[in-house]
Structures are given as structure tokens and as C-alpha cells.
Design an enzyme around this catalytic site. Structure first.
Site, PDB file in Angstrom:
ATOM      1  N   ASP A   6       0.870  -1.159   0.000  1.00 12.47           N
ATOM      2  CA  ASP A   6       0.000   0.000   0.000  1.00 12.47           C
ATOM      3  C   ASP A   6       0.921   1.227   0.000  1.00 12.47           C
ATOM      4  O   ASP A   6       2.103   1.122   0.345  1.00 12.47           O
ATOM      5  CB  ASP A   6      -0.888  -0.032   1.249  1.00 12.47           C
ATOM      6  N   ARG A   7       0.412   2.379  -0.402  1.00 14.86           N
ATOM      7  CA  ARG A   7       1.271   3.559  -0.471  1.00 14.86           C
ATOM      8  C   ARG A   7       1.150   4.437   0.792  1.00 14.86           C
ATOM      9  O   ARG A   7       2.082   4.508   1.588  1.00 14.86           O
ATOM     10  CB  ARG A   7       0.909   4.382  -1.726  1.00 14.86           C
ATOM     11  N   ASP A   8      -0.028   5.059   0.945  1.00 16.16           N
ATOM     12  CA  ASP A   8      -0.187   6.050   2.014  1.00 16.16           C
ATOM     13  C   ASP A   8      -0.202   5.380   3.386  1.00 16.16           C
ATOM     14  O   ASP A   8      -1.028   4.508   3.653  1.00 16.16           O
ATOM     15  CB  ASP A   8      -1.483   6.848   1.809  1.00 16.16           C
ATOM     16  N   ASN A  51      -5.332   3.028  -3.268  1.00 18.82           N
ATOM     17  CA  ASN A  51      -6.626   3.682  -3.513  1.00 18.82           C
ATOM     18  C   ASN A  51      -6.397   5.186  -3.571  1.00 18.82           C
ATOM     19  O   ASN A  51      -5.832   5.757  -2.629  1.00 18.82           O
ATOM     20  CB  ASN A  51      -7.598   3.411  -2.353  1.00 18.82           C
ATOM     21  N   CYS A  89      -6.257   3.056  -7.931  1.00 18.52           N
ATOM     22  CA  CYS A  89      -7.692   3.148  -8.219  1.00 18.52           C
ATOM     23  C   CYS A  89      -8.130   4.594  -8.024  1.00 18.52           C
ATOM     24  O   CYS A  89      -7.997   5.134  -6.936  1.00 18.52           O
ATOM     25  CB  CYS A  89      -8.490   2.237  -7.286  1.00 18.52           C
TER      26      CYS A  89
HETATM   27 MG   LIG Z   1      -2.710   3.154   3.630  1.00 19.23          MG
HETATM   28 ZN   LIG Z   2     -11.338   1.521  -8.866  1.00 25.40          ZN
END
Ligand SMILES: [Mg+2]
Ligand SMILES: [Zn+2]
Length: 183
Positions: A6-8, A51, A89
Site C-alpha cells: 500500500d502507499r499512504d 486507492n 484506483c
Molecule cells: Mg494506507
Molecule cells: Zn477503482
């Protein structure tokens, strides 16, 4: 091995409910870039699944997101590693897409981009329950980091467990553990 991040809250600083809207607000967590580079240099594939409904909400554009991801790639490259794929996304929760985590669309996108047959045994590293749920559905091994939203997520897991989840203080600690296991 494939490691999906995941990034954040995993790679860069993040507080729950925040949106990282400007490239200058994208600030790597201590040791995270080096951790990615170390995993990459050891022969692991590293991908990002994030996301970013802020795009769908009009808070920032795909171009701005691309600037952040170019910076991420560049920082990792400067440390001698590489990011093999970034999947994101842009949709709002209300759009009902299949890529927004806890959906598995981003993970499938990564699998296909890297021409892998399966995600079984890959690692999914996240700070939110939705990351872990997506990874679980896709057959990944699950790691939770205590950065970003991780401590809240850890508390939530005590109330409602989600299979086997390895917990680490940071991405750097995750990398240490993986590199020791596979040495
Ligand atoms: Mg996150
Ligand atoms: Zn999406």
C-alpha cells in the site's frame, strides 16, 4: 517473491482521512525508500497498490499522481532498487469498481503486469484493514505496519481477527524480516 505495498501510511506519511493532494505533501516515511530498495536489490519484485479516490473527487489529477509516483520511482532508483509496477484506483467508493481495495482489482492488475500466474504466497503490506482484506482474497501473506493508520488497524484486528497477519513497526522492519528469512 512479489511484495505488494500500500502507499499512504506504508511508504509515505499519512493520517487517516487525509488526501495527499500535492507532490510536496508526499513525504516518505523514515527508511521506507531504502527498505524498498533493499528488497528490490535482493531480487524481490516490489509493486504498489493504492486507492486514490482523491482523483475521482477532483482533489488532484492523474497528472499530479504521476508526478508523485515518478518521484517515488526515482528515489528508489537512487537507492539502487526499482518499483516494478504501480497500480492505483481513482474511483469513488460509490462507483462500485472492482479495483478499489478491499477489492482485488489492483492486485490482479499487478499480477498481469508482471506476467505472474498467481499471487499465492506474495506479500501484501498495508496499514489499513481494507489492504489486508484485499490481500487475503488474493491469496497473499499479510503484513500490517504500525505506521499511518496501522495502530488503529491493529486494535481493530483484536476485535475482529483476519487470519494470520504479521505485524511490524515499519516497512523497514518488514524488509529486515523478509531479508533474514530468504537469506
Ligand atoms: Mg494506507
Ligand atoms: Zn477503482
Amino acid at each position: 517473491m512479489l511484495i505488494i505495498l500500500d502507499r499512504d501510511g506504508v511508504i509515505n506519511a499519512y493520517e487517516d482521512g487525509d488526501y495527499i493532494c500535492r507532490p510536496e505533501d508526499w513525504i516518505p516515511l523514515p527508511g521506507s525508500i531504502e527498505a524498498i530498495a533493499r528488497l528490490s536489490r535482493a531480487g524481490h519484485k516490489v509493486a504498489v497498490a493504492t486507492n486514490q479516490s482523491g482523483v475521482g473527487r477532483g482533489f488532484y489529477t492523474e497528472q499530479t499522481l504521476a508526478v508523485m509516483h515518478d518521484r517515488l520511482r526515482e528515489l528508489v532508483q537512487r537507492s539502487g532498487g526499482q518499483i516494478d509496477h504501480v497500480a492505483w484506483c481513482p474511483h469513488l467508493p460509490s462507483e462500485g469498481c472492482d479495483c478499489r481495495k478491499p477489492g482485488t482489482g489492483l492486485l490482479v492488475q499487478i499480477r498481469d503486469a508482471l506476467a505472474l500466474d498467481t499471487l499465492d504466497g506474495s506479500w501484501l503490506v498495508g496499514d489499513s484493514r481494507t489492504d489486508l482484506e484485499a490481500g487475503q482474497k488474493a491469496g497473499c501473506q499479510l503484513a500490517l505496519v504500525r505506521t499511518g493508520n496501522g495502530r488503529n488497524t491493529e486494535e481493530g484486528l483484536k476485535m475482529a481477527p483476519l487470519g494470520t497477519v504479521d505485524v511490524f513497526n515499519s516497512l523497514s522492519e518488514f524488509a529486515n524480516a523478509i531479508l533474514q528469512r530468504t537469506d
